[in-house]
Write a protein that holds these residues in place. Structure first.
Motif, PDB file in Angstrom:
ATOM      1  N   LEU A 275      32.617  -7.719  52.690  1.00  0.00           N
ATOM      2  CA  LEU A 275      31.893  -8.986  52.587  1.00  0.00           C
ATOM      3  C   LEU A 275      30.476  -8.766  52.073  1.00  0.00           C
ATOM      4  O   LEU A 275      29.940  -9.606  51.351  1.00  0.00           O
ATOM      5  CB  LEU A 275      31.875  -9.719  53.928  1.00  0.00           C
ATOM      6  N   GLU A 276      29.878  -7.643  52.416  1.00  0.00           N
ATOM      7  CA  GLU A 276      28.534  -7.351  51.906  1.00  0.00           C
ATOM      8  C   GLU A 276      28.568  -7.178  50.390  1.00  0.00           C
ATOM      9  O   GLU A 276      27.688  -7.670  49.687  1.00  0.00           O
ATOM     10  CB  GLU A 276      27.954  -6.102  52.583  1.00  0.00           C
ATOM     11  N   GLN A 277      29.575  -6.496  49.873  1.00  0.00           N
ATOM     12  CA  GLN A 277      29.709  -6.350  48.424  1.00  0.00           C
ATOM     13  C   GLN A 277      29.934  -7.706  47.760  1.00  0.00           C
ATOM     14  O   GLN A 277      29.366  -7.983  46.704  1.00  0.00           O
ATOM     15  CB  GLN A 277      30.861  -5.406  48.081  1.00  0.00           C
TER      16      GLN A 277
ATOM     17  N   LEU B 195      28.256 -16.894  52.798  1.00  0.00           N
ATOM     18  CA  LEU B 195      29.049 -16.771  51.574  1.00  0.00           C
ATOM     19  C   LEU B 195      29.495 -18.145  51.078  1.00  0.00           C
ATOM     20  O   LEU B 195      29.778 -18.314  49.888  1.00  0.00           O
ATOM     21  CB  LEU B 195      30.274 -15.891  51.822  1.00  0.00           C
ATOM     22  N   LEU B 196      29.574 -19.092  51.984  1.00  0.00           N
ATOM     23  CA  LEU B 196      29.973 -20.463  51.658  1.00  0.00           C
ATOM     24  C   LEU B 196      28.935 -21.431  52.220  1.00  0.00           C
ATOM     25  O   LEU B 196      28.353 -21.168  53.274  1.00  0.00           O
ATOM     26  CB  LEU B 196      31.343 -20.792  52.270  1.00  0.00           C
ATOM     27  N   ARG B 197      28.764 -22.533  51.514  1.00  0.00           N
ATOM     28  CA  ARG B 197      27.844 -23.577  51.963  1.00  0.00           C
ATOM     29  C   ARG B 197      28.460 -24.948  51.694  1.00  0.00           C
ATOM     30  O   ARG B 197      27.961 -25.693  50.842  1.00  0.00           O
ATOM     31  CB  ARG B 197      26.499 -23.453  51.250  1.00  0.00           C
ATOM     32  N   PRO B 198      29.555 -25.286  52.392  1.00  0.00           N
ATOM     33  CA  PRO B 198      30.195 -26.571  52.115  1.00  0.00           C
ATOM     34  C   PRO B 198      29.285 -27.732  52.553  1.00  0.00           C
ATOM     35  O   PRO B 198      28.477 -27.596  53.470  1.00  0.00           O
ATOM     36  CB  PRO B 198      31.464 -26.534  52.967  1.00  0.00           C
ATOM     37  N   ALA B 199      29.448 -28.850  51.858  1.00  0.00           N
ATOM     38  CA  ALA B 199      28.705 -30.066  52.226  1.00  0.00           C
ATOM     39  C   ALA B 199      29.264 -30.592  53.541  1.00  0.00           C
ATOM     40  O   ALA B 199      30.320 -30.148  54.021  1.00  0.00           O
ATOM     41  CB  ALA B 199      28.862 -31.099  51.116  1.00  0.00           C
ATOM     42  N   ARG B 200      28.563 -31.509  54.123  1.00  0.00           N
ATOM     43  CA  ARG B 200      29.011 -32.172  55.358  1.00  0.00           C
ATOM     44  C   ARG B 200      29.148 -33.669  55.098  1.00  0.00           C
ATOM     45  O   ARG B 200      28.340 -34.254  54.373  1.00  0.00           O
ATOM     46  CB  ARG B 200      28.008 -31.949  56.494  1.00  0.00           C
ATOM     47  N   ASP B 201      30.159 -34.258  55.698  1.00  0.00           N
ATOM     48  CA  ASP B 201      30.298 -35.716  55.593  1.00  0.00           C
ATOM     49  C   ASP B 201      29.412 -36.364  56.649  1.00  0.00           C
ATOM     50  O   ASP B 201      28.776 -35.649  57.448  1.00  0.00           O
ATOM     51  CB  ASP B 201      31.773 -36.128  55.689  1.00  0.00           C
TER      52      ASP B 201
ATOM     53  N   TRP C 188      32.936 -17.010  57.081  1.00  0.00           N
ATOM     54  CA  TRP C 188      32.306 -16.787  55.779  1.00  0.00           C
ATOM     55  C   TRP C 188      31.092 -17.689  55.599  1.00  0.00           C
ATOM     56  O   TRP C 188      30.116 -17.291  54.973  1.00  0.00           O
ATOM     57  CB  TRP C 188      33.319 -17.000  54.662  1.00  0.00           C
ATOM     58  N   GLU C 189      31.153 -18.869  56.188  1.00  0.00           N
ATOM     59  CA  GLU C 189      29.979 -19.749  56.150  1.00  0.00           C
ATOM     60  C   GLU C 189      28.855 -19.140  56.998  1.00  0.00           C
ATOM     61  O   GLU C 189      27.699 -19.110  56.575  1.00  0.00           O
ATOM     62  CB  GLU C 189      30.332 -21.140  56.661  1.00  0.00           C
ATOM     63  N   ASP C 190      29.185 -18.642  58.179  1.00  0.00           N
ATOM     64  CA  ASP C 190      28.185 -17.973  59.026  1.00  0.00           C
ATOM     65  C   ASP C 190      27.554 -16.788  58.302  1.00  0.00           C
ATOM     66  O   ASP C 190      26.385 -16.464  58.525  1.00  0.00           O
ATOM     67  CB  ASP C 190      28.812 -17.469  60.333  1.00  0.00           C
TER      68      ASP C 190
ATOM     69  N   LEU D  64      44.756 -19.102  54.728  1.00  0.00           N
ATOM     70  CA  LEU D  64      43.780 -18.568  55.679  1.00  0.00           C
ATOM     71  C   LEU D  64      43.757 -19.402  56.948  1.00  0.00           C
ATOM     72  O   LEU D  64      44.209 -20.545  56.963  1.00  0.00           O
ATOM     73  CB  LEU D  64      42.368 -18.594  55.061  1.00  0.00           C
ATOM     74  N   GLU D  65      43.201 -18.842  57.981  1.00  0.00           N
ATOM     75  CA  GLU D  65      42.906 -19.596  59.198  1.00  0.00           C
ATOM     76  C   GLU D  65      41.534 -20.243  59.002  1.00  0.00           C
ATOM     77  O   GLU D  65      40.670 -19.690  58.309  1.00  0.00           O
ATOM     78  CB  GLU D  65      42.881 -18.666  60.419  1.00  0.00           C
ATOM     79  N   THR D  66      41.323 -21.395  59.633  1.00  0.00           N
ATOM     80  CA  THR D  66      40.047 -22.097  59.456  1.00  0.00           C
ATOM     81  C   THR D  66      38.862 -21.274  59.952  1.00  0.00           C
ATOM     82  O   THR D  66      37.770 -21.357  59.377  1.00  0.00           O
ATOM     83  CB  THR D  66      40.057 -23.462  60.169  1.00  0.00           C
ATOM     84  N   HIS D  67      39.081 -20.448  60.972  1.00  0.00           N
ATOM     85  CA  HIS D  67      37.966 -19.654  61.489  1.00  0.00           C
ATOM     86  C   HIS D  67      37.447 -18.666  60.445  1.00  0.00           C
ATOM     87  O   HIS D  67      36.271 -18.275  60.483  1.00  0.00           O
ATOM     88  CB  HIS D  67      38.342 -18.938  62.796  1.00  0.00           C
TER      89      HIS D  67
END
Length: 142
Positions: free
Chosen positions: A65-67, A31-37, A26-28, A18-21
């Motif tokens: 994405l809604e599904q 759908l994802l909630r990665p931690a932050r350093d 997906w975070e926006d 995937l591309e990072t964007h």
């Protein structure tokens, strides 16, 4: 994979092709909630990577994405309805793929020069023809 291991957004994106964007989007979309350093950079843990895998597989299977959001939300009131509708869609598409496979196998083995003139080949698209011909009749009588 160690449970304390984490990966950057770039490493995670590369892992899935995937591309990072895409991961940021997906975070926006929550759908994802990665931690932050400490520097504020995203760090994806094992559970995050599993969620990315679920999203990738679900998108490949035709889910919106809604599904996916509903599927990943155990509290979603319409979760079962959304998933049952997706299963019905998958079953329909799998039947279409099976019919297409049979048609293609026949085309591969058929001796007809023009495959569309082969009566046995036409049988593979009769259901489509019936619907299309029915539409023509409806248009002419309307």
């Amino acid at each position: 994979m160690k449970s304390s291991e984490t990966w950057s957004v770039g490493e995670t994106a590369r892992r899935f092709g995937l591309e990072t964007h895409v991961l940021r989007y997906w975070e926006d979309e929550n759908l994802l909630r990665p931690a932050r350093d400490p520097a504020g950079r995203r760090r994806y843990g094992r559970d995050d990577v599993v969620r990315v895998g679920v999203i990738v597989r679900s998108k490949a299977a035709g889910m919106s994405l809604e599904q996916v959001r509903v599927m990943l939300d155990a509290e979603a009131y319409d979760r079962h309805q959304v998933l049952e509708a997706h299963i019905a869609d998958l079953d329909r598409r799998m039947a279409e793929m099976a019919a297409s496979r049979e048609m293609t196998l026949h085309a591969l083995q058929c001796r007809a020069h023009d495959i569309a003139t082969c009566p046995r080949f036409r049988a593979h698209v009769q259901d489509v023809l019936d619907g299309a011909l029915g539409a023509f009749v409806t248009e002419r009588t309307a």
